[in-house]
Design an enzyme around this catalytic site. Structure first.
Site: not given
Ligand code: 13P
Ligand code: G3H
Ligand code: ZN
Length: 342
Positions: A83, A105, A190, A223-225, A266, A269
């Protein structure tokens, strides 16, 4: 089943029109939660590790935990994905470790904070694609910049400051050859994504749909889902936590995305919230306990419940038995042949 390429999981998902959750892991319990949820719902899975997760768990521990998962859950097709790889070197070391998929990325510079130029992003992603495809490994790229920085990923900018431009997305995919494309549509990593339920102004599903129209054969990634459910927030706060009121990405918006080309979603959180709530509850209700299993077991169960629910909502449930693993060597051959015919 051996670890499979993410490309195969996403191709299969595209054929049948469902999405596949990509869940972050840092330790054995999180891997177990995901595998149990996958078995219960008969789902293919993407297990992903951030750079932080790789450093926390150490690559070899993580990789061998995944091999144990493959051995113990042979009926589940699973990919191990890097990731937010921040550089060519990070992706290279993931591939050398045995990851079957990497995200380069390049929307940010290697510091993971500074928005990059389009040319830098194309160049670094293209190099990773070259290296990865030679070994049959999948590549996810990102165009546009996610909001927020609370977990160390992101430019710390407003989530709408760098929404993906559909024209650039097309050029990016053509010039890099990525298998999957992460786009920025107003989400951030987050718990603190939105101050109220998102609308079309704050969560740009129209942009996602426009990108899918231009790139109907590219697997899109959200992402961020995390949905940041109120009940998980409440458990944490009920047992001494101090989360501020917040909103995540509603599941129905993700489902709209899945109907419009989103194949990978993804989620980290929501699982963090579930784990923390369960542990806080045991600490508050049984302060005499000190056996870590007394709180790690409920934590594992709580994460499993969230993951199983997402698997069902994303539509991957019931699809674990649809196909056999394609070996990475065969995937490499597929990429070589598609170059010849390009
Ligand atoms: P969340 O913080 O919304 O769970 O997103 C996770 C993410 O995009 C990891 O790459
Ligand atoms: O991309 C974000 C994921 O929630 C992973 O977070 O870098 O704190 O492990 P992290
Ligand atoms: Zn992400």
């Amino acid at each position: 089943m051996p670890l499979v390429s993410m490309r195969q999981l996403l191709d299969e998902a595209a054929k049948k029109g469902y999405g596949v959750g990509a869940f972050n892991v840092n330790n054995m319990e999180q891997i177990q939660s995901i595998m149990e949820a996958a078995r219960e719902t008969k789902s293919p899975v993407i297990v992903q590790a951030s750079r932080g997760a790789r450093a926390y768990s150490q690559d070899r521990f993580l990789y061998h935990l995944m091999l144990a998962a493959a051995e113990l859950y042979p009926e589940i097709p699973m990919a191990l994905h890097q990731d937010h790889g921040n550089s060519f070197e990070t992706c290279k070391s993931a591939i050398e470790t045995g990851f079957t998929s990497v995200m380069m990325d390049g929307s940010l510079m290697a510091d993971g904070k500074t928005p990059s130029s389009f040319e830098y992003n194309v160049e670094v992603t293209r190099r990773v694609v070259e290296l990865a495809h030679e070994k049959g490994v999948t590549v996810e790229g990102e165009i546009g910049v996610l909001g927020g920085i609370e977990d160390g990923h992101g430019a710390g900018v407003d989530a709408l400051a760098h929404v993906t431009d559909p024209d650039q997305a097309v050029e990016f995919v053509e010039r890099t050859g990525v298998d999957a494309l992460a786009i920025a549509i107003g989400t951030s990593h987050g718990a603190y994504k939105f101050t109220k339920k998102p609308t079309g102004e704050t969560l740009k599903m129209d942009t996602l749909i426009a990108i899918h129209k231009r790139l109907p054969h590219t697997h899109l990634v959200m992402h961020g889902s995390s949905s940041v459910p109120k009940d998980l927030q409440d458990i944490i706060n009920q047992f001494g936590g101090k989360l501020k009121p917040t909103w995540g990405v509603p599941v129905e918006e993700i489902q709209l995305g899945i109907r419009n080309g989103v194949r990978k979603i993804n989620v980290d959180t929501d699982n963090r919230l579930a784990i923390t709530g369960a542990i806080r509850k045991v600490f508050a209700e049984k302060p005499e306990e000190f056996d870590p299993r007394s709180y790690m077991k409920p934590a594992r169960d709580a994460m499993k419940k969230v993951v199983a629910q997402r698997m069902t909502e994303f539509g991957q449930a019931g699809h674990a038995g649809d196909y056999q693993a394609i070996p990475l060597a065969e995937m490499a051959k597929f990429y070589r042949e598609s170059l010849v015919h390009a």
